[in-house]
Design a protein around this motif. Sequence first.
Motif, mmCIF file in Angstrom:
data_model
loop_
_atom_site.group_PDB
_atom_site.id
_atom_site.type_symbol
_atom_site.label_atom_id
_atom_site.label_comp_id
_atom_site.label_asym_id
_atom_site.label_seq_id
_atom_site.Cartn_x
_atom_site.Cartn_y
_atom_site.Cartn_z
ATOM 1 N N LEU A 91 -20.454 16.011 8.150
ATOM 2 C CA LEU A 91 -20.915 14.973 8.976
ATOM 3 C C LEU A 91 -20.081 15.404 10.254
ATOM 4 C CD1 LEU A 91 -22.352 12.547 10.264
ATOM 5 C CD2 LEU A 91 -20.647 11.113 8.972
ATOM 6 N N GLU A 92 -18.856 15.482 10.407
ATOM 7 C CA GLU A 92 -18.171 16.091 11.521
ATOM 8 C C GLU A 92 -18.762 17.085 12.162
ATOM 9 O OE1 GLU A 92 -13.546 16.757 13.212
ATOM 10 O OE2 GLU A 92 -13.768 16.344 11.208
ATOM 11 N N LEU A 93 -18.995 18.314 11.422
ATOM 12 C CA LEU A 93 -19.583 19.399 11.978
ATOM 13 C C LEU A 93 -20.793 19.215 12.577
ATOM 14 C CD1 LEU A 93 -18.354 22.046 9.172
ATOM 15 C CD2 LEU A 93 -17.415 21.594 11.682
ATOM 16 N N ALA A 94 -21.711 18.473 11.832
ATOM 17 C CA ALA A 94 -22.876 18.239 12.307
ATOM 18 C C ALA A 94 -22.829 17.359 13.623
ATOM 19 C CB ALA A 94 -23.838 17.321 11.287
ATOM 20 N N LEU A 95 -22.032 16.224 13.814
ATOM 21 C CA LEU A 95 -21.936 15.540 14.994
ATOM 22 C C LEU A 95 -21.253 16.068 15.999
ATOM 23 C CD1 LEU A 95 -22.797 12.357 15.759
ATOM 24 C CD2 LEU A 95 -20.394 11.729 15.188
ATOM 25 N N THR A 96 -20.551 17.074 16.149
ATOM 26 C CA THR A 96 -19.708 17.837 17.060
ATOM 27 C C THR A 96 -20.569 18.702 17.701
ATOM 28 O OG1 THR A 96 -18.589 19.045 15.335
ATOM 29 C CG2 THR A 96 -17.532 16.967 16.396
ATOM 30 N N TRP A 98 -23.697 18.895 17.422
ATOM 31 C CA TRP A 98 -24.965 18.209 18.313
ATOM 32 C C TRP A 98 -24.622 17.712 19.684
ATOM 33 C CZ3 TRP A 98 -26.824 12.637 16.935
ATOM 34 C CH2 TRP A 98 -28.126 12.450 17.776
ATOM 35 N N LEU A 99 -23.230 17.101 19.858
ATOM 36 C CA LEU A 99 -22.711 16.453 21.200
ATOM 37 C C LEU A 99 -21.960 17.238 21.817
ATOM 38 C CD1 LEU A 99 -22.702 12.885 19.597
ATOM 39 C CD2 LEU A 99 -24.686 13.931 20.747
ATOM 40 N N GLY A 100 -21.330 18.407 21.194
ATOM 41 C CA GLY A 100 -20.316 19.379 22.097
ATOM 42 C C GLY A 100 -19.079 19.074 22.213
ATOM 43 N N TYR A 101 -18.560 18.258 21.019
ATOM 44 C CA TYR A 101 -17.183 18.065 21.115
ATOM 45 C C TYR A 101 -16.291 18.897 19.880
ATOM 46 C CZ TYR A 101 -17.650 14.459 24.505
ATOM 47 O OH TYR A 101 -18.083 13.806 25.736
ATOM 48 N N GLU A 102 -15.004 19.103 20.146
ATOM 49 C CA GLU A 102 -14.109 19.832 19.202
ATOM 50 C C GLU A 102 -14.016 18.950 17.948
ATOM 51 O OE1 GLU A 102 -11.928 22.474 22.409
ATOM 52 O OE2 GLU A 102 -10.914 20.949 21.740
ATOM 53 N N GLY A 103 -13.935 17.530 17.963
ATOM 54 C CA GLY A 103 -13.400 16.979 16.823
ATOM 55 C C GLY A 103 -14.216 15.362 16.781
ATOM 56 N N ALA A 104 -14.029 14.796 15.503
ATOM 57 C CA ALA A 104 -14.456 13.482 15.509
ATOM 58 C C ALA A 104 -13.748 12.610 14.407
ATOM 59 C CB ALA A 104 -16.203 13.493 15.272
ATOM 60 N N LEU A 105 -13.396 11.267 14.767
ATOM 61 C CA LEU A 105 -12.798 10.586 13.766
ATOM 62 C C LEU A 105 -13.961 9.411 13.398
ATOM 63 C CD1 LEU A 105 -10.414 11.485 16.016
ATOM 64 C CD2 LEU A 105 -9.182 10.479 14.180
ATOM 65 N N PHE A 106 -13.706 8.993 12.106
ATOM 66 C CA PHE A 106 -14.829 8.149 11.709
ATOM 67 C C PHE A 106 -14.015 6.666 11.478
ATOM 68 C CE2 PHE A 106 -16.597 12.149 10.043
ATOM 69 C CZ PHE A 106 -17.775 12.185 10.957
ATOM 70 N N PHE A 107 -14.758 5.736 11.844
ATOM 71 C CA PHE A 107 -14.534 4.354 11.743
ATOM 72 C C PHE A 107 -15.344 3.395 10.940
ATOM 73 C CE2 PHE A 107 -11.961 6.557 14.965
ATOM 74 C CZ PHE A 107 -10.936 5.976 15.319
ATOM 75 N N SER A 108 -15.078 2.159 10.781
ATOM 76 C CA SER A 108 -16.061 1.054 9.975
ATOM 77 C C SER A 108 -16.961 0.652 10.973
ATOM 78 C CB SER A 108 -15.096 0.116 9.139
ATOM 79 O OG SER A 108 -14.393 -0.530 10.143
ATOM 80 N N SER A 109 -16.627 0.606 12.223
ATOM 81 C CA SER A 109 -17.532 -0.107 13.218
ATOM 82 C C SER A 109 -17.084 0.245 14.435
ATOM 83 C CB SER A 109 -17.219 -1.666 12.908
ATOM 84 O OG SER A 109 -16.072 -1.971 13.577
ATOM 85 N N GLY A 110 -17.874 0.240 15.522
ATOM 86 C CA GLY A 110 -17.785 0.470 16.926
ATOM 87 C C GLY A 110 -16.519 -0.326 17.264
ATOM 88 N N ALA A 243 -18.924 4.137 12.805
ATOM 89 C CA ALA A 243 -18.662 4.588 14.277
ATOM 90 C C ALA A 243 -17.864 5.880 14.459
ATOM 91 C CB ALA A 243 -18.213 3.617 15.161
ATOM 92 N N ALA A 244 -17.701 6.448 15.338
ATOM 93 C CA ALA A 244 -17.098 7.663 15.702
ATOM 94 C C ALA A 244 -16.454 7.718 16.801
ATOM 95 C CB ALA A 244 -17.976 8.960 15.177
ATOM 96 N N ILE A 245 -15.367 8.472 17.261
ATOM 97 C CA ILE A 245 -14.983 8.913 18.333
ATOM 98 C C ILE A 245 -14.825 10.323 18.436
ATOM 99 C CG2 ILE A 245 -12.670 8.966 19.687
ATOM 100 C CD1 ILE A 245 -11.823 6.425 18.782
ATOM 101 N N LEU A 246 -15.589 10.971 19.370
ATOM 102 C CA LEU A 246 -15.574 12.329 19.618
ATOM 103 C C LEU A 246 -14.717 12.565 20.813
ATOM 104 C CD1 LEU A 246 -18.812 11.378 18.954
ATOM 105 C CD2 LEU A 246 -18.976 13.935 18.562
#
Length: 384
Positions: A91-96, A98-110, A243-246
């Motif tokens: 999921l992190e690879l797909a999201l980053t 798509w949106l052009g970032y190096e990394g992502a961290l996942f959270f329970s909510s925005g 949610a995620a922080i990119l």
Amino acid sequence: MTLAFNQRIRQALDDRKQSDLFRSVQTLEGGNQPVFQNNGQRFHNFSSNDYLGLASSDELKSCYQRAVSELGVGSGASPLVTGYSNQHHSLELALTEWLGYEGALFFSSGFAANQAAVFALLKKGDLLIQDRLNHASLMEAGALCDADMKRYRHCDNDHLATLLQTDKPTMAVTESVFSMDGDIADLDTFISACQQAGALSMIDDAHGLGVIGEQGNGAIGCTAQRVDILVVTFGKAFGLNGAAILCSKEMKEYLTQFARHYVYSTAFSAAHAVTITKAIEMIQTQHWRREKLSELGAVYDEVLQSAPGYISTQTPIKPWLVGGEEQVLRLCNALKQEQIWTTAIRPPTVPKGSARLRITLSATHDIEAVEQLATSLKRHSEGC
């Protein structure tokens, strides 16, 4: 001591009721669908954040069912213990990508993601600058963190530029699409102002990703600039939750060490990660969903553009401005009598004197239902 708390609680509840600000949880059957049941009555749902209709999609439900059957229903731990799986990594690879970032961290909510970024990054002596209408999660984070906070006039980047004239380490934050107004920030100017001032920039793209931007890529599709921190949520257009922080690789490593909402919270499940990845694919390829939203928005606008209370937006969020708390509750109840479900938004969610119906469109609505909504709104507004 208990008596003091009881009196405080009772007084606060009485005050809310007397000022028409009391809120209640509604038990609904199928609140994630365009039509649902409540107490045996059928309602058209114009209150959901399921903009693309993925929450009730058979394709997404089947994906989730297969993933749960194979992987189970819980992650079992926080990401730094045993809660980060191959599915989370995919999921992190797909999201980053798509949106052009190096990394992502996942959270329970925005809510958690927004607060994690603010609390982890800002220290005493820093400055946080926010759009005045930013989400409550961001405002609360600003009030509770050690940094000073200033707010700029809504979507006023000239005012932002003035506040950015400081020697303090500064972070500026805006939403892309504002959840109560449905308007879109000028993200190019926002990011440019931050870059010129050497400030860290952050965008909450909760209501933008999947809906605005080139092929639904949200905030990044609306600007040629690159924001430093992008917060996305999976509970709106994705039809799920989380949610995620990119961000950059170095920022990700820092947040992994110091973002307490990440370190000390159980991760969402591997099955959930698989389903979010599937939702990304659907958002990227099923363009008809955004096209349907545009069509429905045009129908809504055509009927209501001259009516009192109407506010034009380019998003599925259609605020219907009423003003007073008693009046908005009365209109909300009148629509329910016609099997139209909307939500009355009152202070403190919106400023005093700006109570409204927060009407939202979904790709799963049909044109007839939107016409019925618009006609009813126009009739009630003309009768006021």
